[in-house]
Design a protein around this motif. Structure first.
Motif, PDB file in Angstrom:
ATOM      1  N   GLY A 128       0.809  -1.215   0.000  1.00 15.41           N
ATOM      2  CA  GLY A 128       0.000   0.000   0.000  1.00 15.41           C
ATOM      3  C   GLY A 128       0.840   1.263   0.000  1.00 15.41           C
ATOM      4  O   GLY A 128       0.510   2.257  -0.657  1.00 15.41           O
ATOM      5  N   GLN A 132       1.495   4.229  -3.074  1.00 13.27           N
ATOM      6  CA  GLN A 132       1.351   5.672  -2.909  1.00 13.27           C
ATOM      7  C   GLN A 132       2.522   6.420  -3.538  1.00 13.27           C
ATOM      8  O   GLN A 132       2.332   7.404  -4.249  1.00 13.27           O
ATOM      9  CB  GLN A 132       1.256   6.031  -1.423  1.00 13.27           C
ATOM     10  CG  GLN A 132      -0.067   5.661  -0.784  1.00 13.27           C
ATOM     11  CD  GLN A 132      -0.106   6.070   0.675  1.00 13.27           C
ATOM     12  OE1 GLN A 132       0.440   5.378   1.532  1.00 13.27           O
ATOM     13  NE2 GLN A 132      -0.750   7.180   0.971  1.00 13.27           N
ATOM     14  N   LEU A 333      -4.986   0.602   6.176  1.00 12.47           N
ATOM     15  CA  LEU A 333      -4.911   0.322   4.738  1.00 12.47           C
ATOM     16  C   LEU A 333      -3.491   0.446   4.199  1.00 12.47           C
ATOM     17  O   LEU A 333      -3.235   0.078   3.053  1.00 12.47           O
ATOM     18  CB  LEU A 333      -5.855   1.257   3.974  1.00 12.47           C
ATOM     19  CG  LEU A 333      -7.347   0.965   4.174  1.00 12.47           C
ATOM     20  CD1 LEU A 333      -8.199   2.023   3.492  1.00 12.47           C
ATOM     21  CD2 LEU A 333      -7.709  -0.428   3.662  1.00 12.47           C
ATOM     22  N   LYS A 334      -2.581   0.941   5.025  1.00  7.20           N
ATOM     23  CA  LYS A 334      -1.171   0.976   4.633  1.00  7.20           C
ATOM     24  C   LYS A 334      -0.616  -0.435   4.440  1.00  7.20           C
ATOM     25  O   LYS A 334       0.285  -0.652   3.634  1.00  7.20           O
ATOM     26  CB  LYS A 334      -0.348   1.680   5.720  1.00  7.20           C
ATOM     27  CG  LYS A 334      -0.588   3.167   5.841  1.00  7.20           C
ATOM     28  CD  LYS A 334       0.134   3.908   4.753  1.00  7.20           C
ATOM     29  CE  LYS A 334       0.142   5.407   5.015  1.00  7.20           C
ATOM     30  NZ  LYS A 334       0.997   6.119   4.058  1.00  7.20           N
TER      31      LYS A 334
END
Length: 363
Positions: A128, A132, A333-334
């Motif tokens: 995740g 990003q 959610l990382k």
């Protein structure tokens, strides 16, 4: 010294939080010519935990910094570091990261129109977080080593090439991260008695303690909290008193063997009357699941603070009735793999409400 009334940092007339460099402009290292690079970070919720309060006999609050724009506390320091880099005329920024710093650096560099490069340990970054950095346009370099090796590469690059290093060795990062302590005091109307947080590269405990001390010196609060930091047992150089050359833990965000802010973290714990100790991966994972079942989906590594709270409670180290703040540094959610691992597959049912009711035990 009497505490002043908590500052109302409410917002502009639209009711929207304006970001740290605006809300705390009088305390930040900015001037009239500083370009404000912000995603309106900060203003994250302080959540009262009835469950943990009842369990421990304390008044427990959770500072959920996973609610920041890129999902972690790193945004607090990055708004300042990137704003100052742009003010200085930098064209590019670089950082080493286990994930969260790279996500924040990439996002804020993109907002500022700067080139960003991130150096990560090969195969040791949560998907995740890597996503990003990539989606914000950063160039991602993987080193065949750990975080400390990646930071060595970045330091060398910053020393010899025209690129700004935005890891927590950059003092502007610490300037931004101390805002969390101010927010906690503004939200509580006082300082907590105990402040618990994870320790990886150790910039956060350093920054929080500095923030509390500044508020205390200015008379905004009339007491200081005990700072308790928690490293993962397999990556606990401060606890061991020596560099860990091969740190190992499921908590990737704090898998660091040689913290950049080591001496400052030790000073924060010592000066406050607190401590830096270790929690096991098993304790971290149990805390991760426990806090999720009570409504907060936090990044695995950040729940080291909850693991530490539970361990202190079991050891009888929590004064009954104390006001405690546990910092959760990132959003779940990382690193969603740990949320899914071991979970049962969803139950498949026909298009039939009565069947659903039977499965749910309602009929």
């Amino acid at each position: 010294m009497s505490a002043q009334a908590p500052v109302d940092r409410a917002t502009d007339r639209s009711g929207v939080w304006r970001g740290l460099l605006v809300e705390y402009a009088d305390r930040m290292p900015i001037g009239p010519d500083t370009p404000i690079v912000t995603l309106r970070e900060g203003g994250t919720p302080l959540i009262h935990s009835e469950f943990l309060s009842e369990l421990t006999g304390c008044d427990v609050h959770i500072k959920f910094d996973g609610a920041n724009p890129t999902g972690s506390f790193k945004d607090r320091g990055m708004t300042v570091a990137i704003s100052k880099a742009k003010e200085a005329g930098a064209q590019a920024v670089i950082c080493a990261s286990t994930g969260n710093t790279s996500a924040a650096a990439a996002a804020y560099a993109a907002k500022a129109g700067l080139t960003a490069a991130v150096v990560v340990p090969k195969g040791k970054i949560a998907l995740g977080k890597l996503a990003q950095a990539v989606v914000h346009g950063a160039t991602v370099l993987q080193v065949q080593g750990n975080f400390d090796d990646a930071l060595d590469v970045c330091r060398d690059l910053a020393d010899r090439y025209p690129v700004e290093l935005v890891n927590s060795v950059n003092p502007y990062r610490i300037d931004g991260q101390r805002t969390a302590a101010w927010e906690i005091c503004d939200q509580l109307g006082r300082a907590p008695d105990l402040h618990l947080l994870p320790v990886g590269n150790a910039g956060n405990i350093t920054a929080h303690w500095r923030g509390y001390r500044e508020y205390h010196a200015d008379g905004v609060i009339d007491s200081l909290p005990l700072m308790h930091g928690f490293q993962a047992a397999g990556a606990s150089p401060i606890v061991r008193g020596e560099r860990v050359t091969s740190p190992s833990t499921i908590a990737t965000a704090i898998r660091i063997g040689n913290p950049a802010s080591w001496p400052f973290a030790v000073a924060a714990a010592d000066e406050s009357g607190g401590s830096i100790t270790a929690v096991t991966d098993r304790q971290i994972l149990a805390a991760f699941r426990l806090i999720a079942r009570n409504g907060v989906f936090a990044e695995l590594a950040s729940t080291a603070s909850i693991a530490g709270l539970l361990r202190m409670h079991e050891a009888g180290q929590l004064p009954r009735g104390a006001t405690v703040v546990c910092v959760l540094t990132g959003h779940g959610l990382k690193d969603p793999e740990w949320a899914i691992a071991g979970a049962a597959d969803p139950t498949t049912i026909p298009v039939d409400a009565d069947h659903a009711a039977r499965v749910l035990g309602l009929a």
